[in-house]
Design a protein around this motif. Structure first.
Motif, PDB file in Angstrom:
ATOM      1  N   PRO A  78       0.688  -1.178   0.098  1.00  0.00           N
ATOM      2  CA  PRO A  78       0.007   0.026   0.196  1.00  0.00           C
ATOM      3  C   PRO A  78       0.920   1.257   0.016  1.00  0.00           C
ATOM      4  O   PRO A  78       1.811   1.374   0.683  1.00  0.00           O
ATOM      5  CB  PRO A  78      -0.868  -0.286   1.196  1.00  0.00           C
ATOM      6  N   GLY A  79       0.422   2.182  -0.717  1.00  0.00           N
ATOM      7  CA  GLY A  79       1.251   3.601  -0.711  1.00  0.00           C
ATOM      8  C   GLY A  79       2.196   3.520  -1.946  1.00  0.00           C
ATOM      9  O   GLY A  79       2.657   4.553  -2.241  1.00  0.00           O
ATOM     10  N   LEU A  81       3.801   3.634  -5.567  1.00  0.00           N
ATOM     11  CA  LEU A  81       3.185   4.181  -6.967  1.00  0.00           C
ATOM     12  C   LEU A  81       3.967   3.843  -8.090  1.00  0.00           C
ATOM     13  O   LEU A  81       5.204   3.657  -8.099  1.00  0.00           O
ATOM     14  CB  LEU A  81       3.131   5.786  -6.995  1.00  0.00           C
ATOM     15  N   PRO A  82       3.621   3.583  -9.346  1.00  0.00           N
ATOM     16  CA  PRO A  82       4.329   3.219 -10.531  1.00  0.00           C
ATOM     17  C   PRO A  82       5.206   4.354 -10.969  1.00  0.00           C
ATOM     18  O   PRO A  82       4.859   5.533 -10.830  1.00  0.00           O
ATOM     19  CB  PRO A  82       3.083   2.886 -11.328  1.00  0.00           C
ATOM     20  N   ARG A  83       6.359   4.030 -11.508  1.00  0.00           N
ATOM     21  CA  ARG A  83       7.002   5.218 -12.429  1.00  0.00           C
ATOM     22  C   ARG A  83       7.453   4.532 -13.568  1.00  0.00           C
ATOM     23  O   ARG A  83       8.325   3.587 -13.614  1.00  0.00           O
ATOM     24  CB  ARG A  83       8.255   5.615 -11.466  1.00  0.00           C
ATOM     25  N   ASN A 308      -3.093   6.717 -12.088  1.00  0.00           N
ATOM     26  CA  ASN A 308      -2.047   7.017 -11.636  1.00  0.00           C
ATOM     27  C   ASN A 308      -0.885   7.533 -12.666  1.00  0.00           C
ATOM     28  O   ASN A 308       0.116   8.322 -12.630  1.00  0.00           O
ATOM     29  CB  ASN A 308      -1.243   5.974 -10.734  1.00  0.00           C
TER      30      ASN A 308
ATOM     31  N   CYS B  69       1.970   6.277   5.159  1.00  0.00           N
ATOM     32  CA  CYS B  69       2.801   5.336   5.669  1.00  0.00           C
ATOM     33  C   CYS B  69       3.745   6.102   6.655  1.00  0.00           C
ATOM     34  O   CYS B  69       4.589   6.886   6.272  1.00  0.00           O
ATOM     35  CB  CYS B  69       3.377   4.582   4.722  1.00  0.00           C
ATOM     36  N   ARG B 195       1.983  12.028  -3.405  1.00  0.00           N
ATOM     37  CA  ARG B 195       1.133  10.883  -2.684  1.00  0.00           C
ATOM     38  C   ARG B 195       1.871   9.532  -2.422  1.00  0.00           C
ATOM     39  O   ARG B 195       1.289   8.673  -2.166  1.00  0.00           O
ATOM     40  CB  ARG B 195      -0.097  10.659  -3.643  1.00  0.00           C
ATOM     41  N   TRP B 196       3.234   9.717  -2.958  1.00  0.00           N
ATOM     42  CA  TRP B 196       3.982   8.475  -2.705  1.00  0.00           C
ATOM     43  C   TRP B 196       3.948   7.995  -1.210  1.00  0.00           C
ATOM     44  O   TRP B 196       4.236   8.707  -0.230  1.00  0.00           O
ATOM     45  CB  TRP B 196       5.357   8.706  -2.960  1.00  0.00           C
ATOM     46  N   GLY B 197       3.548   6.851  -0.839  1.00  0.00           N
ATOM     47  CA  GLY B 197       3.395   6.375   0.502  1.00  0.00           C
ATOM     48  C   GLY B 197       2.033   6.703   1.244  1.00  0.00           C
ATOM     49  O   GLY B 197       1.890   6.397   2.335  1.00  0.00           O
ATOM     50  N   VAL B 198       1.091   7.099   0.541  1.00  0.00           N
ATOM     51  CA  VAL B 198      -0.202   7.605   0.921  1.00  0.00           C
ATOM     52  C   VAL B 198      -1.099   6.309   0.450  1.00  0.00           C
ATOM     53  O   VAL B 198      -1.034   6.317  -0.655  1.00  0.00           O
ATOM     54  CB  VAL B 198      -0.695   8.801   0.498  1.00  0.00           C
ATOM     55  N   VAL B 199      -1.960   5.780   1.200  1.00  0.00           N
ATOM     56  CA  VAL B 199      -2.586   4.471   0.618  1.00  0.00           C
ATOM     57  C   VAL B 199      -3.589   5.082  -0.018  1.00  0.00           C
ATOM     58  O   VAL B 199      -4.612   5.796   0.343  1.00  0.00           O
ATOM     59  CB  VAL B 199      -3.065   3.742   2.086  1.00  0.00           C
ATOM     60  N   SER B 200      -3.781   4.547  -1.310  1.00  0.00           N
ATOM     61  CA  SER B 200      -4.516   5.029  -2.267  1.00  0.00           C
ATOM     62  C   SER B 200      -5.934   4.668  -1.837  1.00  0.00           C
ATOM     63  O   SER B 200      -6.301   3.403  -1.607  1.00  0.00           O
ATOM     64  CB  SER B 200      -4.299   4.340  -3.710  1.00  0.00           C
ATOM     65  N   LYS B 231       8.836  10.290  -7.457  1.00  0.00           N
ATOM     66  CA  LYS B 231       8.188   9.126  -7.062  1.00  0.00           C
ATOM     67  C   LYS B 231       6.604   9.139  -7.304  1.00  0.00           C
ATOM     68  O   LYS B 231       5.971   8.216  -7.280  1.00  0.00           O
ATOM     69  CB  LYS B 231       8.713   8.481  -5.866  1.00  0.00           C
ATOM     70  N   PRO B 233       3.969   9.742  -9.832  1.00  0.00           N
ATOM     71  CA  PRO B 233       3.651   9.986 -11.211  1.00  0.00           C
ATOM     72  C   PRO B 233       2.475  11.113 -11.591  1.00  0.00           C
ATOM     73  O   PRO B 233       2.662  11.743 -12.467  1.00  0.00           O
ATOM     74  CB  PRO B 233       3.255   8.828 -11.765  1.00  0.00           C
ATOM     75  N   THR B 234       1.918  11.250 -10.547  1.00  0.00           N
ATOM     76  CA  THR B 234       0.895  12.657 -10.707  1.00  0.00           C
ATOM     77  C   THR B 234       1.395  13.843 -10.288  1.00  0.00           C
ATOM     78  O   THR B 234       0.444  14.792 -10.165  1.00  0.00           O
ATOM     79  CB  THR B 234      -0.663  12.039  -9.933  1.00  0.00           C
TER      80      THR B 234
END
Lengths: 520, 525
Positions: A78-79, A81-83, A308, B69, B195-200, B231, B233-234
């Motif tokens: 969880p948390g 993201l793709p790159r 994303n 997280c 948002r990296w590490g924020v649970v979607s 890290k 992508p948005t």
């Protein structure tokens, strides 16, 4: 292997449209008189990138310990993201250009949902709605058939699950999870199992020459799903209902599967029944296909634009830059080599080595035999160079049971060696000796240096040559006498002795002249 | 940790009842006023090991919502399915806080995966609202919701457990609890905070938000976190941020504040006063407008005609994305795993997942997964998901048509002649809703509510800014007739976060909020 489950069922529909596809006439075949066969192929080729498609984890080979190349993203923690890995895009574009496809300036990523233990996020990221390249062709070299490529898309590979034969435990290995794949979808343009095989081989060759994939079916870096249908030979254009055969892992297996599927469909039709559109598996041992699921059981993958990943925008100058740095394709390479004066046989030998070479990561083209030849041949006689490579180097390597990829002799070393021999500073015999020495000791020392160390430099002054000749004449008095009497054939035995005591350093021509001048 | 993961789907019998018994969180029935019974923080951090000493935020104690997280610290998302999950990494926003020296006090309660408006859907139990203003000695303590989904974050700030808190805002989850608890709550422009590490929950809408006891606190934390993160992508590219910042600064310079706000153009969106809006909210809202006008601001009625469709579109998009994002909770790689009682009924992997997911997800999460799954099926996709995306574009266009600054993310947007600088509307349709304790089940629920849809209705005022990705901030505007806090929301053009903060500061001066919270604490002692 699950990466493509059932996809083709609705995606290939447009290609099978009767109104679009009229490009090839049905082809009669002794094996199924009165019937014609139509084949389309979906290939999944693993992109040979150092890192995975959406994470910076390294990609793996089959030799890696399970679950040693997994990041939190690959395991869908969880948390995370793709790159997007730009190298995968570049290799995809290279492939698209090699297949003459139109690279889309805007494409996008979608999620394909299904639950399976080797798919940790519960969805595969793919390009369902907007693939990055469309409308290519691949010309088959032998049959000269043009196979149209519908589209090429980027997507993620899954992990692997292994089940014990009768156990209730499934083991999951995520090393492969998230590796980049290119899905290359053909139109139904092939008319026999053999054409299908030729298509896959031609595609493998293209992928390897642009460095985008190993294309190795045995190791799973290239997998095929095949769509097969049959129809009456006298009703061209009236395609039958197709079946998709999944996960074919060898070219041989694929041709057997297509053949058996064709015969099965004909049997069904001749019994007055209809072929049901379905997805089938292939049992290699029994050489039969079997039902995996019917059209009605096709899962709903709930495709959704990935929220994303922004759209993939490829500018014209990005594409043209890749185009201008494209590695040569097999056809043009052969033409170029022939043009340099090489024989058909020499070009085939060189290119055969390359088709099996290891493809480097991120598009680095491994030092293949053609590239090796090109480097050595710069400023040298191509015919001499190709002889040294195909006869001496490859001969010695195969004698040592080594492959070209294990060749320790650099192009610079080979060039130096050819120069030494061509300038007559060493003899051909000494040249071969040095070549063997390099292979044996895997040394990086240049041949000119080795020639000195091994005392192989051809005798440059007459003194040492004269000394060797006198020694030889002394050692073989009766032979010398015969020469003096005019029997010049015996000269070769004395010459052989000169070569022996000079350890190959004597130039045979000069030695011959010297011997004659002493003896006459 | 990952290296050892040869994950096994072993099928063992296990008693579900035994698990169930342990998993229902209970809430202490003593007064919610006492700090430890607010249930605002669900995990307390005692030592700040990774935090930089003497950083610029050393005096700002921060709580972190439990869906963000924190390395080695439980990050449960208030879900049974992640009850024991400790991520091996910090979210980028947490890393930035540590680097700035902010002491992290703990993890804040929230609705499960951020889905809810009342913080009732939590394995930790509800976060209770500490903000009753009318506190005469011996008077009855009223149980009210802190709001959701970032209820714990808002309650922790309101109760003085911290100076600021991180929340997440997908459709109003920061602004609503801020309004209920009488604190400041900013949902920044989408793509500005990592948002990296924020649970979607719903990636295209999720924003990290900041709650604080004053606009100044929120602003300091915002400026610390406002960094491009490759890290994510948005994350919006620095060029676009700079461009928007420039456009925004031009407007801010025009109304210097303090003495005069004469060039500030405040829009009042007609569609934001639905019949459900409680009249108790209107008086404080009007006071704010009147005070701004008194200082020279121009009050301009505007229309955002697509607002009526925004709520439905929001629930389709958010649920669809949630159904996708929550597919990863299958009991294989991490989190809770429940094995089937009877192996004879297991034919495929899904039969095993069903056990874990049925038991691990709460009622509201399951409802949204089902709704979202349906919206994405081949039959419904066009009529629901694509239709909702169309509405989303219309909502965006509505905003672009009224703001004085151009939307730098839209190539077609051009600002109107007499656009407004910000919009101002009530943050919520009512003050914090009262809760009742159901002694039989030992759970809290909404007082007098018949319909689950009531909870969704509240989001009417907050989801349009989420759909459009705009900065929006709720600031306290005093109290309603019931003496509970009322918030007003300031909405700006994309990237105009600083302008929103600036107007918030002006409203704060009018209301005198900074002291208000302190006063309440004084009275409580």
């Amino acid at each position: 292997m699950l990466a493509s489950r059932g996809r083709a069922i609705f995606k290939l529909t447009p290609c099978y449209s009767r109104y679009v596809h009229q490009s090839r006439d049905p082809i009669p075949d002794k094996r199924w008189p009165g019937w014609a066969v139509v084949v389309g192929i979906e290939v999944h080729a693993q992109i040979k990138s150092r890192e995975k498609l959406f994470s910076d984890t390294w990609t793996s080979t089959l030799s890696q310990e399970p679950n040693t190349r997994v990041s939190a993203y690959d395991a869908a923690f969880p948390g995370t993201l793709p790159r997007l890995n730009p190298k995968c895009v570049e290799l995809g574009v290279r492939t698209a250009l090699a297949l003459g496809a139109k690279v889309q300036h805007r494409s996008a990523f979608d999620r394909k949902h299904y639950f399976y233990p080797d798919l940790p996020s519960g969805y595969q990221i793919t390009q369902h709605y907007a693939p990055f390249a469309t409308n290519g062709t691949l010309r088959l070299p032998k049959s000269a058939v043009e196979v149209r490529i519908t589209q090429i898309q980027l997507e993620q590979d899954t992990g692997k699950s292994t089940s014990e034969a009768h156990g209730s435990t499934t083991y999951i290995d995520l090393n492969r999870a998230g590796t980049g794949l290119m899905e290359i979808v053909s139109e139904p343009d092939m008319r026999s199992p053999e054409e299908a095989a030729e298509y896959v081989r031609a595609l493998q060759s293209v992928l390897r020459s642009v460095g985008s994939s190993d294309g190795n079916m045995e190791q799973g870096s290239l997998r095929c799903d095949v769509n097969v249908s049959v129809h009456k030979l006298d009703k061209p254009g009236e395609f039958g209902t197709r079946c998709e055969i999944k996960n074919l892992n060898t070219i041989k297996g694929m041709t057997v599967a297509i053949t058996s599927e064709v015969l099965r469909q004909i049997q069904v039709l001749e019994n007055g029944n209809k072929v049901a559109q379905e997805t089938r598996g292939f049992d290699e041992d029994r050489a039969e296909t079997y039902t995996l699921r019917s059209k009605e059981d096709a899962p709903d993958y709930r495709y959704m634009p990935d929220p994303n990943l922004p759209p993939l925008l490829l500018k014209e100058d990005y594409v043209s830059n890749i185009r201008s740095h494209m590695p040569d394709l097999p056809g043009p390479i052969q033409a170029r080599l022939l043009n340099m004066g090489l024989t058909q046989r020499d070009t085939e030998v060189l290119m055969a080595i390359d088709s099996g070479r290891e493809v480097g990561y991120d598009g680095a083209l491994g030092q293949g035999a053609v590239a090796y030849f090109d480097t050595v041949a710069q400023g040298r006689d191509p015919k001499v160079v190709v002889n040294w490579i195909t006869h001496e180097l490859l001969g010695q390597l195969s004698h040592r049971q080594e492959t070209f990829t294990q060749n320790p002799m650099t192009a610079a070393q080979m060039g130096d060696l050819v120069d030494l021999v061509q300038s007559k500073r060493i003899t051909g015999t000494s040249g071969k000796l040095i070549l063997r020495h390099i292979l044996e000791h895997k040394t990086t020392t240049m041949p000119s240096q080795l020639a000195q160390e091994l005392l192989l430099l051809a005798a440059q002054n007459d003194d040492s040559l004269k000394q060797w000749c006198n020694e030889a004449i002394e050692a073989l008095p009766s032979e010398a006498q015969k020469v003096r009497e005019g029997n010049e054939r015996t000269l070769n035995r004395i010459l052989g002795h000169v070569m022996k005591i000079s350890r190959g350093r004597a130039n045979p021509e000069s030695a011959k002249t010297m011997l004659l001048s002493i003896l006459k | 940790m990952l290296r050892q993961q040869v994950v096994r789907c072993r099928l063992i019998q296990r008693s579900r009842k035994a698990l169930l018994k342990n998993c229902y969180a209970t809430v202490s029935q003593t007064s919610p006023r006492e700090k430890d019974t607010l249930n605002a923080l669900v995990y307390r951090v005692n030592s700040a090991t990774d935090t930089v000493e003497n950083g610029p935020l050393k005096d700002v104690r921060v709580a972190v919502k439990d869906n963000i997280c924190t390395a080695g610290i439980p990050t449960t998302c208030s879900s049974r399915i992640l009850e024991t999950f400790k991520p091996p990494y910090d979210a980028t926003v947490v890393k930035l806080l540590r680097e700035a020296g902010a002491p992290i006090v703990g993890k804040a309660n929230c609705d499960e995966f951020g889905m809810g408006s009342l913080n009732l859907w939590s394995i930790h139990g509800p976060a209770l609202n500490p903000s009753q203003y009318d506190k005469s000695p011996g008077s009855e303590v009223e149980l009210r919701s802190a709001g959701g989904s970032s209820g714990g974050s808002a309650a922790a700030v309101a109760a003085g457990l911290c100076d600021a808190a991180l929340g997440t805002d997908t459709g109003g989850s920061v602004r609503l609890p801020a309004s209920y608890c009488g604190v400041v709550g900013l949902k920044p422009s989408y793509g500005v905070l990592s948002r990296w590490g924020v649970v979607s929950y719903a990636d295209s809408l999720d924003c990290v938000g900041i709650l604080g006891k004053s606009v100044g606190h929120v602003q300091r934390v915002f400026q610390t976190l406002n960094k491009f993160d490759d890290k994510d992508p948005t994350a919006v590219h620095p060029d676009a941020r700079k461009q928007a910042g420039f456009l925004c600064q031009e407007r801010v310079n025009a109304w210097p504040g303090d003495a005069t706000l004469s060039n500030l153009r405040v829009g009042v969106p007609q569609e934001y006063f639905p019949t459900e809006l409680s009249t108790a909210i209107l008086q404080p809202y009007r006071n704010v407008l009147r005070s701004l006008a008194k200082r020279g601001a121009q009050i301009i009625p505007v229309s955002l005609p697509s607002t009526h469709y925004a709520l439905s579109a929001y629930y389709v998009i958010a649920s669809a994305e949630a159904s996708s994002n929550l597919a990863r909770y299958d009991g294989i790689e991490f989190g809770l795993r429940v094995d089937p009682d009877n192996m004879n009924h297991v034919n495929q992997a899904g039969d095993i997942y069903a056990q874990t997911r049925t038991f691990g997800f709460g009622e509201e999460v399951q409802r949204r997964i089902l709704l979202g799954t349906y919206a994405l099926t081949a039959d419904a996709f066009d009529n629901y998901f694509l239709q909702a995306q169309r509405v989303r574009r219309l909502v965006r266009a509505d905003f672009d048509n009224v703001f004085s600054a151009r939307n730098v993310l839209s190539s077609t947007s051009s600002a109107p002649e007499c656009g407004v600088d910000i919009l101002l509307h009530p943050s919520a349709i009512r003050t914090a809703p009262p809760l009742v304790h159901d002694a039989e089940r030992d759970v809290y629920k909404l007082k007098g509510s018949k319909d689950d849809l009531d909870a969704y209705l509240q989001d009417v005022l907050t989801v349009p800014a989420s759909l459009a990705g705009l900065p929006a901030m709720s600031v306290p505007a005093g109290v309603g007739e019931d003496k509970w806090p009322v918030g007003v929301s300031i909405v700006g053009q994309w990237g105009c976060d600083e302008a929103v903060l600036k107007v918030g500061e002006e409203i704060e001066k009018i209301i005198g909020n900074g002291e208000a919270i302190e006063d309440r604490h004084e009275m409580r002692k």
